[in-house]
Write an enzyme that holds these catalytic residues in place. Structure first.
Site, PDB file in Angstrom:
ATOM      1  N   ASN A  90       5.570   6.581  13.759  1.00 24.88           N
ATOM      2  CA  ASN A  90       4.505   7.126  13.053  1.00 24.88           C
ATOM      3  C   ASN A  90       3.213   7.701  13.783  1.00 24.88           C
ATOM      4  OD1 ASN A  90       5.240   5.303  10.230  1.00 24.88           O
ATOM      5  ND2 ASN A  90       5.796   7.357  10.362  1.00 24.88           N
ATOM      6  N   ARG A 115       6.412  13.294   2.042  1.00 21.18           N
ATOM      7  CA  ARG A 115       5.175  13.202   3.168  1.00 21.18           C
ATOM      8  C   ARG A 115       5.090  14.064   4.073  1.00 21.18           C
ATOM      9  NH1 ARG A 115       4.802   6.576   4.338  1.00 21.18           N
ATOM     10  NH2 ARG A 115       5.226   5.731   2.095  1.00 21.18           N
ATOM     11  N   HIS A 121      -4.585   4.269   4.103  1.00 25.57           N
ATOM     12  CA  HIS A 121      -4.542   3.313   5.214  1.00 25.57           C
ATOM     13  C   HIS A 121      -4.114   3.786   6.179  1.00 25.57           C
ATOM     14  CE1 HIS A 121      -0.606   2.945   3.502  1.00 25.57           C
ATOM     15  NE2 HIS A 121      -0.240   2.154   4.550  1.00 25.57           N
ATOM     16  N   HIS A 144      10.681   7.954   4.921  1.00 23.19           N
ATOM     17  CA  HIS A 144      10.721   9.069   6.170  1.00 23.19           C
ATOM     18  C   HIS A 144      12.369   9.254   6.389  1.00 23.19           C
ATOM     19  CE1 HIS A 144       6.623   7.098   7.448  1.00 23.19           C
ATOM     20  NE2 HIS A 144       6.352   8.489   7.148  1.00 23.19           N
ATOM     21  N   CYS A 197      11.271   1.756  13.223  1.00 25.19           N
ATOM     22  CA  CYS A 197       9.786   2.062  12.929  1.00 25.19           C
ATOM     23  C   CYS A 197       8.768   1.490  13.950  1.00 25.19           C
ATOM     24  CB  CYS A 197       9.269   1.266  11.428  1.00 25.19           C
ATOM     25  SG  CYS A 197      10.211   2.098  10.049  1.00 25.19           S
ATOM     26  N   VAL A 231       9.952   1.062  -0.833  1.00 28.23           N
ATOM     27  CA  VAL A 231      10.169   0.097  -1.684  1.00 28.23           C
ATOM     28  C   VAL A 231      10.034  -1.249  -1.321  1.00 28.23           C
ATOM     29  CG1 VAL A 231      12.102  -0.966  -2.855  1.00 28.23           C
ATOM     30  CG2 VAL A 231      11.940   1.612  -2.969  1.00 28.23           C
ATOM     31  N   ALA A 232      10.201  -1.600  -0.005  1.00 30.74           N
ATOM     32  CA  ALA A 232      10.082  -2.661   0.512  1.00 30.74           C
ATOM     33  C   ALA A 232       8.500  -3.420   0.649  1.00 30.74           C
ATOM     34  CB  ALA A 232      10.390  -3.115   1.960  1.00 30.74           C
ATOM     35  N   SER A 233       7.630  -2.325   0.955  1.00 26.44           N
ATOM     36  CA  SER A 233       6.400  -2.427   1.013  1.00 26.44           C
ATOM     37  C   SER A 233       5.936  -2.839  -0.432  1.00 26.44           C
ATOM     38  CB  SER A 233       5.578  -1.437   1.380  1.00 26.44           C
ATOM     39  OG  SER A 233       4.217  -1.412   1.298  1.00 26.44           O
ATOM     40  N   LEU A 241       0.714  -1.131   0.113  1.00 25.50           N
ATOM     41  CA  LEU A 241      -0.030  -0.029  -0.221  1.00 25.50           C
ATOM     42  C   LEU A 241       0.716   1.339   0.009  1.00 25.50           C
ATOM     43  CD1 LEU A 241      -2.683  -1.205   2.561  1.00 25.50           C
ATOM     44  CD2 LEU A 241      -3.039  -0.969   0.357  1.00 25.50           C
ATOM     45  N   GLU A 263       3.853  13.009   9.646  1.00 29.33           N
ATOM     46  CA  GLU A 263       4.293  11.541   9.715  1.00 29.33           C
ATOM     47  C   GLU A 263       4.854  11.130  11.099  1.00 29.33           C
ATOM     48  OE1 GLU A 263       3.699   9.248   7.079  1.00 29.33           O
ATOM     49  OE2 GLU A 263       2.509  10.543   6.323  1.00 29.33           O
ATOM     50  N   ASP A 270      13.760   8.556   9.312  1.00 29.26           N
ATOM     51  CA  ASP A 270      14.503   7.528   9.977  1.00 29.26           C
ATOM     52  C   ASP A 270      14.864   6.358   9.108  1.00 29.26           C
ATOM     53  OD1 ASP A 270      11.878   6.214   9.468  1.00 29.26           O
ATOM     54  OD2 ASP A 270      11.247   6.095  11.573  1.00 29.26           O
TER      55      ASP A 270
END
Length: 455
Positions: free
Chosen positions: A116, A223, A143, A259, A378, A32-34, A27, A180, A261
Site C-alpha cells: 500500500n 477503497r 490510521h 484490496h 501485503c 475480516v482478519a483485522s 482498525l 490504496e 491483492d
C-alpha cells in the site's frame, strides 16, 4: 535496451519491517482478519522476526530483496493536531481516556504492508526512462492516512538519484481520489525488461455516469476509485495502450476482499485469480490479451474449488508469485493455506499439477501479520530495476547476510514480546520506539526521514 541490459533487469521486493508498536486494534473496516482479532495481545518482536525470516529465505533462494523502515509510532503529532496538549505522556493519557480509538489509530504499525505504500512504474514503460513513484494517499482509513508523508520521504531518501527516479505528489486526500497503492495494481509482461501492461483494479467510480453493468458493494467500502487509478497512470506517463482499468467484484469486497491483492496476484505473463476477482472477468482478460505483447497466462481458481470464505481466511491470493530464471514460478503462501483443506488441495491438485508455470509452493509463517489482515504479498512493494538503477539506490536497503544479522539484533534489542491495546498509552513505549527508529535510520543509512528527526 540491449540483450545484456534486458537480462540485468530484476524485480526487487521491498518488504516493510514490522514496527515496534505492532498491535491488534481491529482498525480496518472490511478487513475480516483485522476486525476479528481486534483487542488480542500481539507480539511485536515475533512479528518483526517472522518478516525478516521471510525476507532472508527469499534472498537465500536467489530473489532480490529490499527493506523499508516502519513509520514513527505513536504519531503524537497527529494527536496534538486533534487538540490534545501537554507533555507526550499527558497527550497519550488523555487520548487513552477520551478517544481510545484515536490512540489505537496513531499507534498502528500498518505501514508494514508496503504493497500500500505507493504505485511504481518501471523505467522501460515510460517516456523519460525513469522509475516513477506515487505514494498512496490511503485516505479511506485514518490510521493509514497518517502514512504518506513519511512514506514519500523514505522513498525519496532511497530512490534519490533524479537521473533514474521520479517522484510524484500524493493524490488529493478526498474520497474521489481514494488510492490504496500497488495492492490494486499489477504489471504484466513477458520479461521484466520488456514493456508491460498495467492492470489497475478499482472498487468504485466517483465522477460521471457509472459504467454499464457496474455496481458498488453493499456492506463494506470500496477503497480504490477509478479516478485515482487513472490519475496515477497519467502521472507516470502511461498510455491507453499500456493500461487496463477493471472493476473489482463488489461481492468480493463484501466478503472481505478489501484490496484486489487479496483475490488476485500477477507476475510476468501469469495472472492467478479467483473467479470472483473481477466484475467483468471475460472483458478484463480480453483487454489484457489485446494489449500484451506476449500471451497472457490466466490461472483461474473457480468458486467451487475455493470458497470466498476460504480465500479470505487463507489469503491464498495474497501470496507472492516469484519468477525463476528457467521460466517457472514459485508461490510463497502463508501457513494458513495448509489449515484449509480445500485451499491446500487446490494448491496441490490444481496449481502445481495444472498447465501453468507455477512449479513450487513455499509456506511461510507470518501469523503476526496475518492476524491483522496482511499476508506475504501485503508485506512487499515490488520495484522493477535495471542494474544501473540498483546501483543508484541510496542507503543500505538491499538485504544481505550482514544486514539481516544487524536487523535481527536490532529487533532483539528494541522490541517487546507482548503488547495489548491498553499498553499503547505507555509513554515508555513511545520513547522506546523513537530510540529504535533513530538507530534504524543509521543502520539503513537513509538519513533523517521521521518527524522527530526533522525538528
Amino acid at each position: 535496451m540491449s540483450a545484456a541490459d534486458l537480462s540485468s533487469v530484476r524485480e526487487v521486493n521491498f518488504d516493510g519491517l514490522v514496527g515496534p508498536t505492532h498491535n491488534y486494534s481491529g482498525l480496518a473496516v472490511g478487513n475480516v482478519a483485522s476486525m476479528s482479532h481486534g483487542g488480542l495481545v500481539s507480539n511485536p518482536k515475533e512479528g518483526a522476526l517472522q518478516g525478516l525470516l521471510k525476507m532472508k529465505s527469499l534472498m537465500d533462494a536467489g530473489y532480490a530483496q529490499g527493506v523499508l523502515p516502519p513509520q514513527q509510532r505513536p504519531d503524537i503529532g497527529a494527536l496534538r493536531d486533534l487538540g490534545f496538549s501537554g507533555s507526550n505522556g499527558e497527550v497519550l493519557a488523555r487520548a487513552s481516556k477520551e478517544a481510545p480509538q484515536l490512540l489505537r489509530a496513531v499507534c498502528s504499525a500498518s505501514s508494514m504492508w508496503t504493497a500500500n505504500a505507493g504505485t511504481i512504474t518501471p523505467s522501460i514503460d515510460v517516456p523519460d526512462s525513469r522509475v516513477h513513484f506515487t505514494p498512496a494517499n490511503l485516505q479511506s482509513s485514518f490510521h493509514r492516512y497518517l502514512e504518506p508523508q513519511t512514506t514519500g520521504r523514505v522513498l525519496q531518501a532511497i530512490f534519490r538519484d533524479e537521473q533514474h527516479f521520479a517522484h510524484h505528489p500524493v493524490l488529493p486526500a478526498t474520497p474521489a481520489f481514494s488510492d490504496e497503492g500497488a495492492a490494486n495494481h499489477t504489471r504484466l509482461c513477458c520479461e521484466y525488461g520488456e514493456p508491460g501492461v498495467h492492470l489497475f483494479v478499482y472498487g468504485r467510480q466517483a465522477f460521471g455516469d457509472v459504467r454499464s453493468g457496474e455496481r458498488e458493494p453493499k456492506h463494506y467500502p470500496a477503497r480504490q476509485t477509478l479516478e485515482a487509478s487513472q490519475a496515477v497512470a497519467r502521472q507516470h506517463g502511461l498510455t491507453e495502450a499500456q493500461t487496463v482499468f477493471a472493476q473489482q467484484h463488489p461481492d468480493a469486497i463484501d466478503a472481505g476482499v478489501f484490496h484486489n491483492d487479496v483475490i488476485a496476484v500477477g507476475n510476468g505473463p501469469v495472472l492467478l485469480y479467483h473467479e470472483m476477482a473481477f466484475l467483468d472477468e471475460e472483458g478484463t482478460l480480453d483487454e489484457l490479451r489485446a494489449k500484451m505483447a506476449s500471451p497472457l497466462i490466466p490461472v483461474r481458481v473457480p468458486l467451487e474449488a475455493v470458497s470466498m470464505e476460504d480465500a479470505v481466511a487463507s489469503y491464498l491470493f495474497n501470496s507472492q508469485l516469484l519468477s525463476n530464471p528457467d521460466g517457472t514460478m514459485t508461490l510463497v503462501v502463508p501457513g494458513e493455506c495448509q489449515e484449509r483443506e480445500a485451499v491446500w488441495r487446490t494448491i496441490q491438485d490444481y496449481l502445481l499439477a495444472g498447465n501453468n508455470p507455477i512449479s513450487e509452493v513455499i509456506v511461510k509463517d507470518v501469523k503476526q501479520s496475518m492476524r491483522n489482515g496482511g499476508g506475504p504479498a501485503c508485506l512487499r512493494l515490488r520495484v522493477v530495476l535495471t542494474e544501473a538503477e540498483r546501483a543508484a539506490l541510496s542507503g543500505r536497503v538491499l538485504l544481505t547476510n550482514a544486514l539481516y544479522t544487524d536487523l535481527t539484533a536490532w529487533v532483539e534489542r528494541h522490541y517487546r514480546v507482548r503488547l495489548a491495546p491498553d499498553d499503547l498509552a505507555d509513554p515508555q513505549l513511545a520513547e522506546e520506539s523513537l530510540v529504535a527508529l533513530d538507530e534504524l535510520t543509521q543502520l539503513l543509512q537513509i538519513g533523517s526521514v521521521y518527524p522527530f528527526q526533522l525538528g
